[in-house]
Design an enzyme around this catalytic site. Structure first.
Site, PDB file in Angstrom:
ATOM      1  N   CYS A 206      -8.837  -4.408  -3.380  1.00 54.40           N
ATOM      2  CA  CYS A 206      -7.544  -3.856  -3.832  1.00 54.40           C
ATOM      3  C   CYS A 206      -6.716  -3.461  -2.611  1.00 54.40           C
ATOM      4  CB  CYS A 206      -7.779  -2.644  -4.715  1.00 54.40           C
ATOM      5  SG  CYS A 206      -6.257  -1.862  -5.262  1.00 54.40           S
TER       6      CYS A 206
ATOM      7  N   HIS B 174       0.843  -1.201   0.000  1.00 60.11           N
ATOM      8  CA  HIS B 174       0.000   0.000   0.000  1.00 60.11           C
ATOM      9  C   HIS B 174       0.884   1.258   0.000  1.00 60.11           C
ATOM     10  CE1 HIS B 174      -3.796   2.151   1.127  1.00 60.11           C
ATOM     11  NE2 HIS B 174      -2.926   3.023   1.610  1.00 60.11           N
ATOM     12  N   GLU B 175       1.832   1.320   0.914  1.00 55.63           N
ATOM     13  CA  GLU B 175       2.655   2.542   1.024  1.00 55.63           C
ATOM     14  C   GLU B 175       3.581   2.694  -0.176  1.00 55.63           C
ATOM     15  OE1 GLU B 175       1.655   4.699   2.949  1.00 55.63           O
ATOM     16  OE2 GLU B 175       0.442   3.448   4.265  1.00 55.63           O
TER      17      GLU B 175
ATOM     18  N   CYS C 189      -5.679  -4.025  -7.735  1.00 58.78           N
ATOM     19  CA  CYS C 189      -6.757  -4.311  -8.687  1.00 58.78           C
ATOM     20  C   CYS C 189      -6.218  -4.012 -10.089  1.00 58.78           C
ATOM     21  CB  CYS C 189      -7.993  -3.463  -8.384  1.00 58.78           C
ATOM     22  SG  CYS C 189      -7.767  -1.713  -8.733  1.00 58.78           S
TER      23      CYS C 189
ATOM     24  N   CYS D 298      -5.396  -0.205 -10.612  1.00 58.12           N
ATOM     25  CA  CYS D 298      -4.214   0.275  -9.883  1.00 58.12           C
ATOM     26  C   CYS D 298      -2.943  -0.370 -10.445  1.00 58.12           C
ATOM     27  CB  CYS D 298      -4.358  -0.022  -8.386  1.00 58.12           C
ATOM     28  SG  CYS D 298      -5.588   1.034  -7.590  1.00 58.12           S
TER      29      CYS D 298
ATOM     30  N   HIS E  60      -5.851   6.254  -2.948  1.00 56.89           N
ATOM     31  CA  HIS E  60      -6.703   5.207  -2.380  1.00 56.89           C
ATOM     32  C   HIS E  60      -7.723   4.722  -3.405  1.00 56.89           C
ATOM     33  CE1 HIS E  60      -5.554   6.776   1.813  1.00 56.89           C
ATOM     34  NE2 HIS E  60      -4.814   5.729   1.484  1.00 56.89           N
ATOM     35  N   CYS E  61      -7.995   3.438  -3.354  1.00 61.35           N
ATOM     36  CA  CYS E  61      -8.887   2.795  -4.324  1.00 61.35           C
ATOM     37  C   CYS E  61     -10.203   2.442  -3.627  1.00 61.35           C
ATOM     38  CB  CYS E  61      -8.204   1.534  -4.858  1.00 61.35           C
ATOM     39  SG  CYS E  61      -9.200   0.635  -6.043  1.00 61.35           S
TER      40      CYS E  61
END
Lengths: 183, 304
Positions: free
Chosen positions: A150, A134-135, A169, A172, A144-145
């Site tokens: 995701c 994520h980071e 996803c 992304c 952000h999704c």
């Protein structure tokens, strides 16, 4: 992404005694198609302790990490055991520069022990990998999704971390590849 | 980006096109149940025999599988209590299941985000969102009440303002113009000038709120309402048909999530824009932002 660059896995404090770094490296290599190196930070988290919050200021640590970013590293992801915060949020699992170079993940609240539960090493590792992805995603410009499956979906609490998917996803992933091509 | 609802499932279904009622059966189950439709025994099926008798040529099928067995791919919502099947060929229109609007579907919300039925207040990253009202980008909510339109600040808006010292309204029966000042709200960090999202006549101001401004913070969608306007038809249409600046209720959740993310960009740090994962926004913003940062936030989110 330029050749001969790598993602630096930056250990702040004694983080590597708790987590499995081999799996972290493998995941980053596979998901971000990048070489990795492990480095040990000279940052002292105590310099960023906020006594009123009883937490550590995440953004200030990121700023210090920029000074430690090796010239040949494309990105740096810090791993820390201390509980992090940014002023407007009650806590953060992690924070990263959007479309920048550095990100950080704390595993303080990824551990079952934080919630008064028995330790679970495998679960901690799964959560840590999600947050690292994520980071690092943010450092590649991903925001952000809205899709819960995701890994870029936002997590307000540990249940959200467990509920979200562990991969990017399709959308992304496409943005990630485009961002990597542009670097 | 993948925009299909994760609970939207597709499945191959079989049915008898000779039988007057279309009874769907999962295709795989035909084999598991050793169904006669896929065996020569279909020749003994009364439906087949009746259909066969109708045929002008009069000769029987020599196939192992019944010629009246039809297979179709259908789509359905996996979590909706009643399984309503839709042929995939007919599923080309935009609907909540195939657009990002699925995140506001009550069935999806109930499973993915906990219990919430339509018409109730839900929480988006710690902020209340009432899905019975209209929203305006200046973090105002609007609702038709007894021929008038009631207006208030949404939960995010009141959080940005923090403790309110004083609120001033126009006089009763005064005409207010769209995008012209409607409310003046004095807080510890400064004063916010909120423009009216629509033109109309001010019929009522909430006197309770004037006396006790904390109602705006504690009950923004209820006792903390601010004013009631009487609108001309054209302005009502603007409200109800999602005119510029208004957010359609199905998209409100996504809009609020984006607004919360936008905070990070507005409160740029000394290392540029950062994004984070985890936590809720703190209760009192006032303590962690400077007066000038507060001013920027109010201008960006409430006075735009």
């Amino acid at each position: 992404m330029k050749k001969d660059t790598y993602i630096d896995i930056h250990i702040i404090g004694e983080a590597d005694t708790v987590i499995g770094l081999r799996e972290v490296e493998e995941t980053i290599r596979k998901e971000f198609r990048s070489a990795t190196k492990i480095s040990r930070s000279t940052i002292n988290p105590e310099n960023f302790y906020d006594p009123s919050r009883k937490q550590y200021h995440s953004t200030k640590i990121l700023k210090e990490m920029l000074d430690e970013l090796p010239a040949d590293a494309s990105k740096m992801i810090g791993i820390i055991s201390h509980d992090l915060f940014i002023p407007i949020l009650t806590f953060v699992f992690g924070e990263a520069q959007l479309d920048g170079n550095v990100g950080i993940v704390s595993f303080a609240r990824l551990q079952q022990e934080f919630y008064g539960l028995p330790p679970n090493q495998a679960l901690l590792q799964r959560r840590l990998i999600k947050e690292i992805k994520h980071e690092l995603g943010h450092t590649f410009g991903l925001i952000h999704c809205s899709l819960r499956e995701c890994v870029m979906s936002v997590a307000n609490n540990i249940a959200d971390v467990d509920a979200k998917g562990s991969t990017f996803c399709e959308g992304c992933n496409e943005l990630l590849r485009r961002s990597q091509k542009g670097q | 980006m993948e925009t299909y609802c994760p609970f939207l499932k597709d499945e191959k279904m079989a049915f008898c096109k000779g039988f007057p009622v279309r009874k769907m059966l999962p295709y795989d189950r035909l084999y598991h149940q050793d169904n006669i439709c896929i065996k020569e025994e279909h020749l003994t099926c009364p439906v087949y025999r009746a259909k066969d008798a109708e045929r002008l040529s009069g000769h029987s099928s020599n196939k192992k599988v019944c010629p009246y067995l039809e297979v179709e791919e259908v789509l359905f919502c996996e979590v909706y209590p009643v399984k309503k099947m839709i042929p995939s060929s007919a599923f080309k229109l935009e609907c909540p299941c195939t657009t990002e609007a699925y995140i506001d579907c009550p069935a999806y919300c109930q499973i993915a985000q906990g219990d919430r039925a339509s018409g109730e207040t839900m929480t988006v990253r710690g902020f209340l969102l009432d899905d019975t009202v209209y929203y305006h980008r200046g973090h105002l909510w609007l609702q038709r009440v007894n021929g008038k339109v009631r207006l208030g600040l949404d939960d995010f808006g009141q959080w940005l303002l923090g403790d309110i010292d004083k609120i001033s309204f126009p006089r009763r029966k005064e005409h207010v113009e769209r995008n012209k000042p409607l409310l003046r709200i004095r807080c510890s960090h400064g004063t916010a000038e909120i423009a009216s999202p629509l033109s109309g006549t001010l019929m009522n101001a909430n006197e309770e709120v004037r006396r006790d401004t904390s109602l705006i913070n504690t009950d923004p969608y209820g006792a903390g309402w601010l004013v009631e306007l009487r609108l001309a038809e054209a302005e009502l249409d603007r409200l109800e048909q999602g005119g510029e600046g208004f957010i359609a209720t199905p998209g409100a959740r996504r809009w609020l999530e984006d607004e919360i993310d936008r905070l990070h960009g507005v409160l740029e740090t000394e290392i540029g824009i950062t994004m984070s994962d985890g936590g809720q926004l703190i209760d009192t913003l006032r303590d962690v932002v400077t007066q000038s940062q507060w001013g920027i936030l109010i201008k960006t989110f409430l006075e735009n």
